[in-house]
Design a protein around this motif. Structure first.
Motif, PDB file in Angstrom:
ATOM      1  N   VAL A  61      -5.487   5.100  -4.675  1.00  0.00           N
ATOM      2  CA  VAL A  61      -4.181   5.155  -5.344  1.00  0.00           C
ATOM      3  C   VAL A  61      -4.330   4.780  -6.813  1.00  0.00           C
ATOM      4  O   VAL A  61      -3.778   5.440  -7.702  1.00  0.00           O
ATOM      5  N   LYS A  62      -5.086   3.713  -7.081  1.00  0.00           N
ATOM      6  CA  LYS A  62      -5.269   3.256  -8.462  1.00  0.00           C
ATOM      7  C   LYS A  62      -5.956   4.327  -9.305  1.00  0.00           C
ATOM      8  O   LYS A  62      -5.545   4.590 -10.439  1.00  0.00           O
ATOM      9  N   ILE A  63      -6.987   4.936  -8.758  1.00  0.00           N
ATOM     10  CA  ILE A  63      -7.693   5.998  -9.490  1.00  0.00           C
ATOM     11  C   ILE A  63      -6.746   7.150  -9.800  1.00  0.00           C
ATOM     12  O   ILE A  63      -6.715   7.682 -10.917  1.00  0.00           O
ATOM     13  N   THR A  64      -5.945   7.534  -8.815  1.00  0.00           N
ATOM     14  CA  THR A  64      -4.999   8.639  -9.009  1.00  0.00           C
ATOM     15  C   THR A  64      -3.994   8.312 -10.098  1.00  0.00           C
ATOM     16  O   THR A  64      -3.709   9.147 -10.975  1.00  0.00           O
ATOM     17  N   LEU A  65      -3.443   7.093 -10.072  1.00  0.00           N
ATOM     18  CA  LEU A  65      -2.464   6.695 -11.084  1.00  0.00           C
ATOM     19  C   LEU A  65      -3.095   6.631 -12.467  1.00  0.00           C
ATOM     20  O   LEU A  65      -2.468   7.033 -13.467  1.00  0.00           O
ATOM     21  N   ASN A  66      -4.323   6.130 -12.553  1.00  0.00           N
ATOM     22  CA  ASN A  66      -4.994   6.062 -13.851  1.00  0.00           C
ATOM     23  C   ASN A  66      -5.200   7.451 -14.451  1.00  0.00           C
ATOM     24  O   ASN A  66      -4.962   7.667 -15.642  1.00  0.00           O
ATOM     25  N   ILE A  67      -5.643   8.381 -13.609  1.00  0.00           N
ATOM     26  CA  ILE A  67      -5.867   9.753 -14.086  1.00  0.00           C
ATOM     27  C   ILE A  67      -4.539  10.410 -14.458  1.00  0.00           C
ATOM     28  O   ILE A  67      -4.438  11.112 -15.478  1.00  0.00           O
ATOM     29  N   ALA A  68      -3.516  10.171 -13.650  1.00  0.00           N
ATOM     30  CA  ALA A  68      -2.194  10.734 -13.948  1.00  0.00           C
ATOM     31  C   ALA A  68      -1.650  10.184 -15.266  1.00  0.00           C
ATOM     32  O   ALA A  68      -1.098  10.926 -16.085  1.00  0.00           O
ATOM     33  N   ASN A  69      -1.812   8.877 -15.487  1.00  0.00           N
ATOM     34  CA  ASN A  69      -1.356   8.269 -16.738  1.00  0.00           C
ATOM     35  C   ASN A  69      -2.080   8.857 -17.940  1.00  0.00           C
ATOM     36  O   ASN A  69      -1.467   9.161 -18.972  1.00  0.00           O
ATOM     37  N   ALA A  70      -3.381   8.998 -17.811  1.00  0.00           N
ATOM     38  CA  ALA A  70      -4.189   9.491 -18.929  1.00  0.00           C
ATOM     39  C   ALA A  70      -3.849  10.930 -19.292  1.00  0.00           C
ATOM     40  O   ALA A  70      -4.027  11.348 -20.445  1.00  0.00           O
ATOM     41  N   ASN A  71      -3.334  11.674 -18.320  1.00  0.00           N
ATOM     42  CA  ASN A  71      -3.045  13.095 -18.549  1.00  0.00           C
ATOM     43  C   ASN A  71      -1.551  13.413 -18.530  1.00  0.00           C
ATOM     44  O   ASN A  71      -1.164  14.589 -18.502  1.00  0.00           O
ATOM     45  N   ASN A  72      -0.718  12.364 -18.504  1.00  0.00           N
ATOM     46  CA  ASN A  72       0.738  12.529 -18.548  1.00  0.00           C
ATOM     47  C   ASN A  72       1.256  13.402 -17.407  1.00  0.00           C
ATOM     48  O   ASN A  72       2.117  14.264 -17.595  1.00  0.00           O
ATOM     49  N   VAL A  73       0.729  13.154 -16.199  1.00  0.00           N
ATOM     50  CA  VAL A  73       1.098  13.939 -15.020  1.00  0.00           C
ATOM     51  C   VAL A  73       2.027  13.117 -14.135  1.00  0.00           C
ATOM     52  O   VAL A  73       1.717  11.964 -13.818  1.00  0.00           O
ATOM     53  N   PRO A  74       3.160  13.663 -13.699  1.00  0.00           N
ATOM     54  CA  PRO A  74       4.040  12.929 -12.784  1.00  0.00           C
ATOM     55  C   PRO A  74       3.426  12.802 -11.401  1.00  0.00           C
ATOM     56  O   PRO A  74       2.672  13.678 -10.960  1.00  0.00           O
ATOM     57  N   VAL A  75       3.730  11.688 -10.724  1.00  0.00           N
ATOM     58  CA  VAL A  75       3.223  11.433  -9.381  1.00  0.00           C
ATOM     59  C   VAL A  75       4.398  11.143  -8.452  1.00  0.00           C
ATOM     60  O   VAL A  75       5.299  10.376  -8.806  1.00  0.00           O
ATOM     61  N   THR A  76       4.386  11.757  -7.289  1.00  0.00           N
ATOM     62  CA  THR A  76       5.380  11.470  -6.248  1.00  0.00           C
ATOM     63  C   THR A  76       4.658  10.929  -5.024  1.00  0.00           C
ATOM     64  O   THR A  76       3.669  11.516  -4.578  1.00  0.00           O
ATOM     65  N   PHE A  77       5.130   9.792  -4.500  1.00  0.00           N
ATOM     66  CA  PHE A  77       4.541   9.209  -3.294  1.00  0.00           C
ATOM     67  C   PHE A  77       5.215   9.798  -2.054  1.00  0.00           C
ATOM     68  O   PHE A  77       6.419  10.030  -2.040  1.00  0.00           O
ATOM     69  N   ARG A  78       4.425  10.000  -1.015  1.00  0.00           N
ATOM     70  CA  ARG A  78       4.965  10.535   0.241  1.00  0.00           C
ATOM     71  C   ARG A  78       4.371   9.767   1.415  1.00  0.00           C
ATOM     72  O   ARG A  78       3.152   9.588   1.502  1.00  0.00           O
ATOM     73  N   ALA A  79       5.237   9.324   2.310  1.00  0.00           N
ATOM     74  CA  ALA A  79       4.782   8.701   3.556  1.00  0.00           C
ATOM     75  C   ALA A  79       4.884   9.760   4.656  1.00  0.00           C
ATOM     76  O   ALA A  79       4.121  10.706   4.679  1.00  0.00           O
ATOM     77  N   ALA A  80       5.865   9.638   5.557  1.00  0.00           N
ATOM     78  CA  ALA A  80       5.997  10.626   6.635  1.00  0.00           C
ATOM     79  C   ALA A  80       6.838  11.833   6.213  1.00  0.00           C
ATOM     80  O   ALA A  80       6.816  12.869   6.869  1.00  0.00           O
ATOM     81  N   GLY A  81       7.609  11.691   5.135  1.00  0.00           N
ATOM     82  CA  GLY A  81       8.428  12.805   4.678  1.00  0.00           C
ATOM     83  C   GLY A  81       9.621  13.097   5.571  1.00  0.00           C
ATOM     84  O   GLY A  81      10.036  14.241   5.703  1.00  0.00           O
ATOM     85  N   THR A  82      10.194  12.061   6.196  1.00  0.00           N
ATOM     86  CA  THR A  82      11.293  12.267   7.144  1.00  0.00           C
ATOM     87  C   THR A  82      12.669  12.156   6.498  1.00  0.00           C
ATOM     88  O   THR A  82      13.672  12.367   7.170  1.00  0.00           O
TER      89      THR A  82
END
Length: 293
Positions: free
Chosen positions: A54-75
């Protein structure tokens, strides 16, 4: 700013591996819906089984100005589990901790634990978690907290807001906070003093406005899962208590929920139900106070 998603995809793959990351059109389309009637196709799908992923994903998203959406079961029925950019999905094996306190008064749950599994672990002790959404057999704890999912039985008395004890969170800057750990709180007080001061000031400002405070209390005295749990600003003064409760219903916009500790509630050992037929809405409504009593 134009985002080069192929570059982002390459960086994610190099750091997380091809098994965790995909931009395959079919898989992106498959994850473009949840239990709602909305469809938003993500550019990249990441499956995370560890907090480090998760941390790696957020760091890369921050560096590239990419939005992130979290998903659990999607219910959820309102489209919170879909989004553009990166869709970060709780993986198949991680975030599944279940730990019951010695006196059974609390249970610590990983974000991917299914609600009914938590209750199954507590059943031998005539205990359960407070939230009881209709999707309890498939909804995961991270999503239940993020959406303040409640259900028909717990109402406003035993929902996530009322029964949360502490939380392990990751902020967008990668900072980890365990609101139930004194050492973590002390470290956070040093690194994020300005944030804590701002929350304290905001709570004091809200509480010092009787009209606003009364309106908030009235709104949250009834079932209300729309928007942030700003009742935390009138219910608490300690900034960590405020964070603990603001995270409930924040839909992933304030932090990633790694783990939750709930106060457990009593589970009736014996139950019964009945179907009652009324001749009018008025008759049905007038029976509620009697039944509740």
């Amino acid at each position: 700013m134009t985002i080069n998603y192929q570059v982002v995809m390459d960086i994610l793959t190099s750091q997380l591996g091809s098994q965790c990351v995909t931009n395959d059109p079919v898989r992106r389309f498959a994850w473009s819906t949840d239990a709602s009637y909305f469809r938003i196709v993500p550019e990249i799908v990441v499956h995370a089984d560890t907090l480090e992923q998760v941390k790696i994903t957020l760091n890369i998203a921050n560096a590239n100005n990419v939005p992130v959406t979290f998903r659990a079961a999607g219910t959820s029925l309102s489209g919170q589990a879909i989004g553009e950019g990166i869709l970060l999905i709780l993986g198949h094996d991680g975030f599944r901790t279940i730990d019951i306190s010695e006196d059974k008064s609390a249970i610590t749950l990983g974000a991917a634990v299914i609600g009914s599994d938590a209750n199954a672990a507590l059943k031998p002790f005539n205990k359960k978690i407070g939230p009881d959404p209709a999707t309890l057999a498939s909804a995961q704890i991270g999503g239940m907290v993020a959406n303040n999912a409640s259900g028909m039985c717990c109402g406003t008395a035993q929902n996530s807001y009322q029964t949360i004890k502490s939380a392990k969170l990751m902020l967008v800057d990668g900072t980890e906070l365990d609101t139930g750990c004194p050492h973590s709180r002390a470290a956070f007080s040093q690194s994020h003093a300005a944030l804590l001061a701002a929350l304290t000031d905001l709570a004091q400002l809200t509480q010092n406005n009787p009209t606003l405070a009364a309106r908030i209390r009235k709104k949250f005295a009834i079932k209300n899962t729309t928007g942030y749990s700003i009742n935390a600003l009138v219910d608490f003064t300690d900034p960590f208590d405020i964070i603990n409760h603001l995270i409930v219903g924040s839909e992933g916009t304030l932090a990633f929920v790694n783990e939750i500790t709930y106060h457990t509630v009593e589970e009736a050992q014996f139950k019964a139900s009945a179907m009652a037929v009324f001749f009018s809405m008025e008759d049905a409504a007038s029976a509620i106070p009697l039944i509740k009593g």
